[in-house]
Motif scaffolding. Structure first.
Motif, PDB file in Angstrom:
ATOM      1  N   ILE A 239      -1.372  14.693   9.078  1.00 42.46           N
ATOM      2  CA  ILE A 239      -2.198  14.407   7.909  1.00 42.46           C
ATOM      3  C   ILE A 239      -3.044  13.176   8.211  1.00 42.46           C
ATOM      4  CG2 ILE A 239      -2.164  13.867   5.441  1.00 42.46           C
ATOM      5  CD1 ILE A 239       0.803  14.999   5.530  1.00 42.46           C
ATOM      6  N   LYS A 240      -4.354  13.348   8.227  1.00 47.17           N
ATOM      7  CA  LYS A 240      -5.255  12.213   8.487  1.00 47.17           C
ATOM      8  C   LYS A 240      -5.979  11.852   7.206  1.00 47.17           C
ATOM      9  CE  LYS A 240      -6.379  13.012  13.330  1.00 47.17           C
ATOM     10  NZ  LYS A 240      -7.501  13.284  14.234  1.00 47.17           N
ATOM     11  N   VAL A 241      -6.072  10.555   6.946  1.00 46.44           N
ATOM     12  CA  VAL A 241      -6.671  10.085   5.702  1.00 46.44           C
ATOM     13  C   VAL A 241      -7.683   8.982   5.991  1.00 46.44           C
ATOM     14  CG1 VAL A 241      -6.199   9.144   3.400  1.00 46.44           C
ATOM     15  CG2 VAL A 241      -4.442  10.481   4.567  1.00 46.44           C
ATOM     16  N   LYS A 242      -8.829   9.078   5.339  1.00 47.43           N
ATOM     17  CA  LYS A 242      -9.830   8.014   5.409  1.00 47.43           C
ATOM     18  C   LYS A 242     -10.289   7.715   3.995  1.00 47.43           C
ATOM     19  CE  LYS A 242     -12.381   8.548   9.561  1.00 47.43           C
ATOM     20  NZ  LYS A 242     -13.655   8.840  10.226  1.00 47.43           N
ATOM     21  N   VAL A 243     -10.254   6.446   3.636  1.00 43.97           N
ATOM     22  CA  VAL A 243     -10.750   6.055   2.306  1.00 43.97           C
ATOM     23  C   VAL A 243     -10.989   4.546   2.278  1.00 43.97           C
ATOM     24  CG1 VAL A 243      -8.427   5.785   1.312  1.00 43.97           C
ATOM     25  CG2 VAL A 243     -10.340   6.242  -0.207  1.00 43.97           C
ATOM     26  N   SER A 244     -12.010   4.129   1.548  1.00 45.37           N
ATOM     27  CA  SER A 244     -12.256   2.690   1.346  1.00 45.37           C
ATOM     28  C   SER A 244     -12.016   2.355  -0.113  1.00 45.37           C
ATOM     29  CB  SER A 244     -13.696   2.333   1.706  1.00 45.37           C
ATOM     30  OG  SER A 244     -13.922   2.608   3.060  1.00 45.37           O
ATOM     31  N   LEU A 245     -11.295   1.265  -0.323  1.00 45.38           N
ATOM     32  CA  LEU A 245     -10.941   0.862  -1.680  1.00 45.38           C
ATOM     33  C   LEU A 245     -11.158  -0.629  -1.852  1.00 45.38           C
ATOM     34  CD1 LEU A 245      -7.411   2.392  -1.488  1.00 45.38           C
ATOM     35  CD2 LEU A 245      -9.197   3.329  -2.911  1.00 45.38           C
ATOM     36  N   SER A 246     -11.560  -1.028  -3.046  1.00 47.83           N
ATOM     37  CA  SER A 246     -11.600  -2.448  -3.364  1.00 47.83           C
ATOM     38  C   SER A 246     -10.636  -2.701  -4.507  1.00 47.83           C
ATOM     39  CB  SER A 246     -13.011  -2.870  -3.766  1.00 47.83           C
ATOM     40  OG  SER A 246     -13.869  -2.714  -2.660  1.00 47.83           O
ATOM     41  N   VAL A 247      -9.776  -3.679  -4.310  1.00 50.04           N
ATOM     42  CA  VAL A 247      -8.744  -3.981  -5.296  1.00 50.04           C
ATOM     43  C   VAL A 247      -8.896  -5.438  -5.720  1.00 50.04           C
ATOM     44  CG1 VAL A 247      -6.251  -4.035  -5.710  1.00 50.04           C
ATOM     45  CG2 VAL A 247      -7.203  -2.346  -4.143  1.00 50.04           C
ATOM     46  N   ALA A 248      -8.779  -5.686  -7.019  1.00 54.51           N
ATOM     47  CA  ALA A 248      -8.857  -7.056  -7.526  1.00 54.51           C
ATOM     48  C   ALA A 248      -7.476  -7.707  -7.436  1.00 54.51           C
ATOM     49  CB  ALA A 248      -9.356  -7.069  -8.969  1.00 54.51           C
ATOM     50  N   ILE A 249      -7.375  -8.722  -6.578  1.00 59.17           N
ATOM     51  CA  ILE A 249      -6.110  -9.432  -6.396  1.00 59.17           C
ATOM     52  C   ILE A 249      -6.360 -10.909  -6.717  1.00 59.17           C
ATOM     53  CG2 ILE A 249      -4.267 -10.001  -4.753  1.00 59.17           C
ATOM     54  CD1 ILE A 249      -5.119  -7.581  -3.086  1.00 59.17           C
ATOM     55  N   PRO A 250      -5.562 -11.511  -7.590  1.00 61.12           N
ATOM     56  CA  PRO A 250      -5.808 -12.910  -7.937  1.00 61.12           C
ATOM     57  C   PRO A 250      -5.604 -13.837  -6.729  1.00 61.12           C
ATOM     58  CG  PRO A 250      -4.277 -11.890  -9.484  1.00 61.12           C
ATOM     59  CD  PRO A 250      -4.444 -10.934  -8.346  1.00 61.12           C
ATOM     60  N   CYS A 251      -6.458 -14.846  -6.647  1.00 68.24           N
ATOM     61  CA  CYS A 251      -6.320 -15.892  -5.621  1.00 68.24           C
ATOM     62  C   CYS A 251      -4.942 -16.544  -5.770  1.00 68.24           C
ATOM     63  CB  CYS A 251      -7.428 -16.926  -5.819  1.00 68.24           C
ATOM     64  SG  CYS A 251      -7.206 -18.431  -4.850  1.00 68.24           S
ATOM     65  N   GLY A 252      -4.275 -16.754  -4.645  1.00 69.79           N
ATOM     66  CA  GLY A 252      -2.940 -17.334  -4.662  1.00 69.79           C
ATOM     67  C   GLY A 252      -2.889 -18.758  -5.193  1.00 69.79           C
ATOM     68  N   ARG A 253      -4.032 -19.420  -5.287  1.00 71.66           N
ATOM     69  CA  ARG A 253      -4.032 -20.808  -5.783  1.00 71.66           C
ATOM     70  C   ARG A 253      -4.656 -20.956  -7.168  1.00 71.66           C
ATOM     71  NH1 ARG A 253      -6.204 -23.329  -0.276  1.00 71.66           N
ATOM     72  NH2 ARG A 253      -4.429 -22.812   1.052  1.00 71.66           N
ATOM     73  N   CYS A 254      -5.831 -20.329  -7.379  1.00 68.35           N
ATOM     74  CA  CYS A 254      -6.522 -20.558  -8.663  1.00 68.35           C
ATOM     75  C   CYS A 254      -6.475 -19.334  -9.578  1.00 68.35           C
ATOM     76  CB  CYS A 254      -7.964 -20.992  -8.423  1.00 68.35           C
ATOM     77  SG  CYS A 254      -9.032 -19.654  -7.849  1.00 68.35           S
ATOM     78  N   LEU A 255      -5.911 -18.231  -9.104  1.00 69.21           N
ATOM     79  CA  LEU A 255      -5.720 -17.000  -9.882  1.00 69.21           C
ATOM     80  C   LEU A 255      -6.996 -16.247 -10.224  1.00 69.21           C
ATOM     81  CD1 LEU A 255      -2.913 -18.227 -12.351  1.00 69.21           C
ATOM     82  CD2 LEU A 255      -2.648 -17.171 -10.112  1.00 69.21           C
ATOM     83  N   LYS A 256      -8.131 -16.697  -9.714  1.00 71.51           N
ATOM     84  CA  LYS A 256      -9.373 -15.958  -9.913  1.00 71.51           C
ATOM     85  C   LYS A 256      -9.256 -14.642  -9.128  1.00 71.51           C
ATOM     86  CE  LYS A 256     -12.558 -19.054  -9.434  1.00 71.51           C
ATOM     87  NZ  LYS A 256     -13.342 -19.826  -8.483  1.00 71.51           N
ATOM     88  N   ASP A 257      -9.817 -13.558  -9.703  1.00 72.37           N
ATOM     89  CA  ASP A 257      -9.751 -12.272  -8.996  1.00 72.37           C
ATOM     90  C   ASP A 257     -10.555 -12.313  -7.702  1.00 72.37           C
ATOM     91  OD1 ASP A 257      -8.020 -10.876 -10.516  1.00 72.37           O
ATOM     92  OD2 ASP A 257      -9.522  -9.815 -11.693  1.00 72.37           O
TER      93      ASP A 257
END
Ligand SMILES: [Zn+2]
Ligand SMILES: [Zn+2]
Length: 175
Positions: free
Chosen positions: A56-74
């Motif tokens: 099974i081969k998979v190709k996909v591009s995704l953007s995920v909002a992850i908070p900054c580890g210090r200031c919590l901004k996405d």
């Protein structure tokens, strides 16, 4: 998105190509939920490599909002996935589950594409997400974003080791 595998399994050497939309809108990581803000269609190629085995081969591009580890901004974090998995369909469901750890993306003859992609995203999850290398974080006393301005709070007292050090320093002064 579920893909039925029985047709592919019916003929050795058979390959099926599909372009599908990812259904999920977020990923879970360590019990927290992170929204997907952008995604490309999933390009999927499933090949019957013989002996009831699938590639099974998979190709996909995704953007995920992850908070900054210090200031919590996405922080918009991109995952460009291009990976493959093998599945031995001779195995029973329990045997396969053992092989794949807890995340089983094949149930019976159904491939759960969303679960498969989530499995890979977890493997590629970044150790540390920062909005910028020198992010100053937020003040632990008043919550001020220290990238924007300094608040002047005395934050040293919150660290017990530092507080102990200051106490000793005070004692010296008195002597
Ligand atoms: Zn930051
Ligand atoms: Zn402050």
């Amino acid at each position: 998105m579920q893909i039925h595998l029985s047709e592919i399994l019916s003929k050795e050497g058979k390959a099926v190509e599909k372009k599908i939309e990812l259904e999920r809108t977020s990923f879970q990581f360590h019990g927290e939920e992170f929204p997907i803000v952008e995604k490309s269609p999933v390009e999927l190629v499933i090949t019957n490599t013989g002996n009831q085995e699938l590639l099974i081969k998979v190709k996909v591009s995704l953007s995920v909002a992850i908070p900054c580890g210090r200031c919590l901004k996405d922080v918009i974090t991109e995952f460009c996935l291009d990976f493959s998995r093998e599945a031995d369909m001779k195995l029973s469901e329990e045997e396969r589950e053992e092989q794949l750890d807890e995340n089983n993306y094949i149930a019976g003859y159904q491939l759960d594409v969303d679960a498969l992609i989530a499995d890979e995203v977890v493997l590629q999850w970044p150790m540390k997400v920062l909005c910028k290398e020198d992010c100053q974080g937020i003040c632990s006393v008043c919550g001020q974003d220290l990238n924007l301005k300094q608040c002047g709070c005395d934050r040293t007292v919150l660290d017990p080791r530092m507080a102990a050090f200051l106490d000793i320093f005070e004692q010296f002064k008195e002597v």
